[in-house]
Design an enzyme around this catalytic site. Structure first.
Site, PDB file in Angstrom:
ATOM      1  N   GLU A  49      48.409  -0.937 -19.328  1.00  0.00           N
ATOM      2  CA  GLU A  49      47.385  -1.022 -20.151  1.00  0.00           C
ATOM      3  C   GLU A  49      47.432  -0.229 -21.079  1.00  0.00           C
ATOM      4  O   GLU A  49      47.403   1.001 -21.244  1.00  0.00           O
ATOM      5  CB  GLU A  49      45.911  -1.040 -19.676  1.00  0.00           C
ATOM      6  CG  GLU A  49      45.704  -2.091 -18.313  1.00  0.00           C
ATOM      7  CD  GLU A  49      44.761  -1.768 -17.236  1.00  0.00           C
ATOM      8  OE1 GLU A  49      44.159  -0.666 -17.481  1.00  0.00           O
ATOM      9  OE2 GLU A  49      45.040  -2.287 -16.125  1.00  0.00           O
ATOM     10  N   LEU A  78      44.605  -6.487 -18.209  1.00  0.00           N
ATOM     11  CA  LEU A  78      43.901  -5.290 -17.511  1.00  0.00           C
ATOM     12  C   LEU A  78      43.703  -5.613 -16.209  1.00  0.00           C
ATOM     13  O   LEU A  78      42.758  -6.326 -15.560  1.00  0.00           O
ATOM     14  CB  LEU A  78      42.490  -5.161 -18.236  1.00  0.00           C
ATOM     15  CG  LEU A  78      41.831  -3.818 -17.920  1.00  0.00           C
ATOM     16  CD1 LEU A  78      40.655  -3.832 -18.956  1.00  0.00           C
ATOM     17  CD2 LEU A  78      40.888  -3.831 -16.449  1.00  0.00           C
ATOM     18  N   GLU A  80      45.347  -4.263 -12.469  1.00  0.00           N
ATOM     19  CA  GLU A  80      46.450  -3.437 -11.836  1.00  0.00           C
ATOM     20  C   GLU A  80      47.562  -3.811 -10.797  1.00  0.00           C
ATOM     21  O   GLU A  80      48.382  -3.593 -10.664  1.00  0.00           O
ATOM     22  CB  GLU A  80      45.812  -2.211 -11.365  1.00  0.00           C
ATOM     23  CG  GLU A  80      45.355  -0.959 -12.321  1.00  0.00           C
ATOM     24  CD  GLU A  80      44.125  -1.594 -12.939  1.00  0.00           C
ATOM     25  OE1 GLU A  80      43.383  -2.650 -12.506  1.00  0.00           O
ATOM     26  OE2 GLU A  80      43.619  -0.969 -13.895  1.00  0.00           O
ATOM     27  N   GLN A 102      46.362   3.368 -15.632  1.00  0.00           N
ATOM     28  CA  GLN A 102      45.613   4.391 -16.934  1.00  0.00           C
ATOM     29  C   GLN A 102      44.958   5.377 -16.160  1.00  0.00           C
ATOM     30  O   GLN A 102      44.946   6.408 -16.949  1.00  0.00           O
ATOM     31  CB  GLN A 102      44.667   3.168 -17.439  1.00  0.00           C
ATOM     32  CG  GLN A 102      44.499   3.823 -18.899  1.00  0.00           C
ATOM     33  CD  GLN A 102      43.815   2.762 -19.854  1.00  0.00           C
ATOM     34  OE1 GLN A 102      42.738   2.259 -19.649  1.00  0.00           O
ATOM     35  NE2 GLN A 102      44.829   2.389 -20.756  1.00  0.00           N
ATOM     36  N   PHE A 103      44.158   5.114 -15.110  1.00  0.00           N
ATOM     37  CA  PHE A 103      43.500   6.336 -14.430  1.00  0.00           C
ATOM     38  C   PHE A 103      43.578   6.034 -12.932  1.00  0.00           C
ATOM     39  O   PHE A 103      43.560   5.021 -12.405  1.00  0.00           O
ATOM     40  CB  PHE A 103      41.830   6.341 -14.710  1.00  0.00           C
ATOM     41  CG  PHE A 103      41.658   6.609 -16.015  1.00  0.00           C
ATOM     42  CD1 PHE A 103      41.317   8.073 -16.382  1.00  0.00           C
ATOM     43  CD2 PHE A 103      41.723   5.954 -17.148  1.00  0.00           C
ATOM     44  CE1 PHE A 103      41.172   8.568 -17.510  1.00  0.00           C
ATOM     45  CE2 PHE A 103      41.278   6.203 -18.572  1.00  0.00           C
ATOM     46  CZ  PHE A 103      41.113   7.624 -18.706  1.00  0.00           C
ATOM     47  N   GLY A 105      41.685   6.044 -10.626  1.00  0.00           N
ATOM     48  CA  GLY A 105      40.632   5.244  -9.760  1.00  0.00           C
ATOM     49  C   GLY A 105      40.859   3.975  -9.845  1.00  0.00           C
ATOM     50  O   GLY A 105      40.428   2.911  -9.075  1.00  0.00           O
ATOM     51  N   PRO A 109      43.007  -1.192  -6.861  1.00  0.00           N
ATOM     52  CA  PRO A 109      43.257  -2.949  -7.027  1.00  0.00           C
ATOM     53  C   PRO A 109      44.785  -3.163  -6.868  1.00  0.00           C
ATOM     54  O   PRO A 109      45.048  -4.124  -6.509  1.00  0.00           O
ATOM     55  CB  PRO A 109      42.884  -2.971  -8.370  1.00  0.00           C
ATOM     56  CG  PRO A 109      41.951  -2.150  -8.791  1.00  0.00           C
ATOM     57  CD  PRO A 109      42.390  -0.825  -8.152  1.00  0.00           C
ATOM     58  N   HIS A 149      37.566   7.622 -12.794  1.00  0.00           N
ATOM     59  CA  HIS A 149      38.539   8.103 -13.678  1.00  0.00           C
ATOM     60  C   HIS A 149      39.217   9.561 -13.157  1.00  0.00           C
ATOM     61  O   HIS A 149      39.734  10.257 -14.023  1.00  0.00           O
ATOM     62  CB  HIS A 149      38.012   8.140 -15.056  1.00  0.00           C
ATOM     63  CG  HIS A 149      37.597   7.090 -15.691  1.00  0.00           C
ATOM     64  ND1 HIS A 149      36.756   6.090 -15.276  1.00  0.00           N
ATOM     65  CD2 HIS A 149      38.094   6.259 -16.690  1.00  0.00           C
ATOM     66  CE1 HIS A 149      36.567   5.106 -16.073  1.00  0.00           C
ATOM     67  NE2 HIS A 149      37.435   4.848 -16.953  1.00  0.00           N
TER      68      HIS A 149
END
Lengths: 351, 109
Positions: A49, A78, A80, A102-103, A105, A109, A149
């Site tokens: 992303e 977007l 994962e 991206q993070f 957390g 998924p 995050h």
């Protein structure tokens, strides 16, 4: 005192920078490593992303799409599970995908793809479908981000057979460990300590086999000491180096071991260090229970049982969901909590 | 420095455009997150749009009475390179502070 200042003073010792050594932030060091990996391996591709046009929310892939093209550095929806699922297919087709979640957390998924596909495909296919995937995960806390995050997933990933897990602690480690990880034939979870992205440090960017580069495998002694070993990884390494400076004021000589590889763990380095110091404290941001500190403590106990002065102490996050930014300083092991853990070890008496 | 463009967001109920009533900030101004940026009117209501982030205003689009479509640029911010797009804040390097002191007797060593 910031390590960045210490490191820059070291680099400038004698008034001139050392040959092949540059001052880079961890962002820049990772960006440089990715640029070189893309140049050297035509099968390497970066996806995630905002990785392409924007250059990543942390600027790690900045400029790579314009340099290497939209077919090799590209944005994904977007999703994962889709990013990691696509990476499985790319790896099957002979590519070396370097996906970014991206993070940390948002790795959840994609756990199915990571655990059930990426980690096992080589095993399941009897070695005919290796998974050369380097998953970059901006990890841990320290930037006052909202929920999801900031997490510490190293124990979760390290528990999965088939995955390797590594976390750099400074720009030099980031550059060399990422270049090494992204040339492995097996999946590596590359956990970038996001709170250290902006700190600058010396990076020896000469070839990986140059003496200044150091070995890309195993743990690394970041400071030598005689009385006690602090074991840490990621952002906690720089904090432990600060603690070691403070402990020196009290006459305690602390060794700091950067574990670097969280799977496989360099048990020999742990035992070598603690056989010398006879006391050990392991520090991590993740919750205590079933954290990687337990594994480290067991490896030390097994290798040093006859010479240990005290049980291995753990200074960690708490067994709670990662808190919001306002409570972050209470959750992440701070200097005083680490010092308390060390004092418990120092004053322990048998019998 | 990096520039970040903020397009007119979907203001709900499938509305596709809004009319600028009044800009509450001007180019060159430093704004904070959630600070009101502009008052716009849709066919449903007049609303104040809060800033999605902190930064310096570089450009604003549309004067009072102008229509802007959802998704078209509304305002452009300038932010330092190392904070562009980040969720959270860049940690500050501070001198370590301590309250705990260590003591040890290395008698039998």
């Amino acid at each position: 005192m910031s390590n960045a200042i210490l490191e820059s003073e070291a680099a400038m010792a004698g008034g001139t920078p050392r040959q092949g050594v540059e001052q880079l932030s961890m962002q820049q060091a990772l960006n440089r490593a990715l640029d070189e990996v893309l140049t050297e391996n035509p099968k390497a591709v970066i996806l995630g992303e905002d990785c392409g046009r924007l250059g990543g929310v942390f600027r790690i892939t900045d400029g790579l799409q314009s340099k290497h093209g939209e077919n090799r550095v590209f944005d994904t929806p977007l999703a994962e599970s889709g990013i990691l699922g696509m990476s499985v297919g790319l790896a099957m087709a002979g590519f070396h995908p370097i996906p970014e979640v991206q993070f940390d957390g948002f790795a959840y998924p994609a756990i199915n793809q990571i655990v059930c596909q990426i980690a096992r495909m080589n095993y399941r296919s009897r070695g005919t479908l290796p998974m050369p995937i380097t998953l970059r995960v901006p990890s841990f806390g320290g930037i006052r981000a909202p929920e999801h995050h900031g997490e510490s997933l190293e124990a979760l990933f390290a528990h999965v057979p088939g995955l390797k897990v590594v976390s750099p602690s400074n720009p030099h480690e980031a550059y060399h460990l990422l270049k090494y990880a992204a040339t492995r034939p097996d999946p590596v979870i590359f956990m970038e300590p996001k709170s250290r992205y902006w700190q600058k440090g010396d990076v020896d960017v000469s070839a990986a086999d140059a003496p200044g580069a150091g070995s890309p495998t195993g743990a690394k002694v970041m400071r030598e000491g005689r009385h006690l070993t602090l074991i840490a990884w990621g952002a906690m390494v720089s904090r432990c180096l600060q603690v070691a400076e403070l402990a020196a004021e009290d006459g305690i000589d602390v060794e700091v071991l950067d574990l670097r590889w969280l799977k496989p763990i360099d048990a020999d380095a742990l035992v070598t260090s603690v056989r010398k110091t006879r006391r050990a404290v392991v520090v991590h941001e993740a919750p205590l229970t079933s954290g990687l500190g337990a594994e480290v403590a067991q490896l030390i106990t097994h290798g040093c049982f006859d010479t240990l002065k005290a049980p291995v102490e753990r200074v960690t996050g708490f067994d709670v969901p990662y808190p919001s930014g306002d409570l972050e300083d209470e959750y992440i092991p701070n200097i005083d909590r680490i010092l308390f853990g060390m004092q418990r070890v120092l004053e322990y008496r048998r019998g | 420095m990096a520039e970040i463009s903020f397009p007119l967001p979907d203001l709900g109920e499938g509305l596709i455009e809004a009319t600028v009533l009044e800009w509450l900030v001007s180019p060159g101004e430093q704004v904070e997150r959630n600070q009101p940026l502009v008052e716009v009117e849709t066919t449903k209501s007049a609303v104040e749009l809060p800033s999605p982030q902190a930064g310096k205003v570089v450009r604003i689009y549309g004067g009072p009475g102008d229509k802007i479509n959802v998704g078209e640029p509304l305002i452009v911010f300038e932010v330092p390179d190392n904070t562009a797009g980040i969720v959270g804040t860049v940690p500050k390097e501070e001198a370590p502070k301590r309250r705990v002191r260590l003591s040890a007797v290395f008698d039998e060593d």
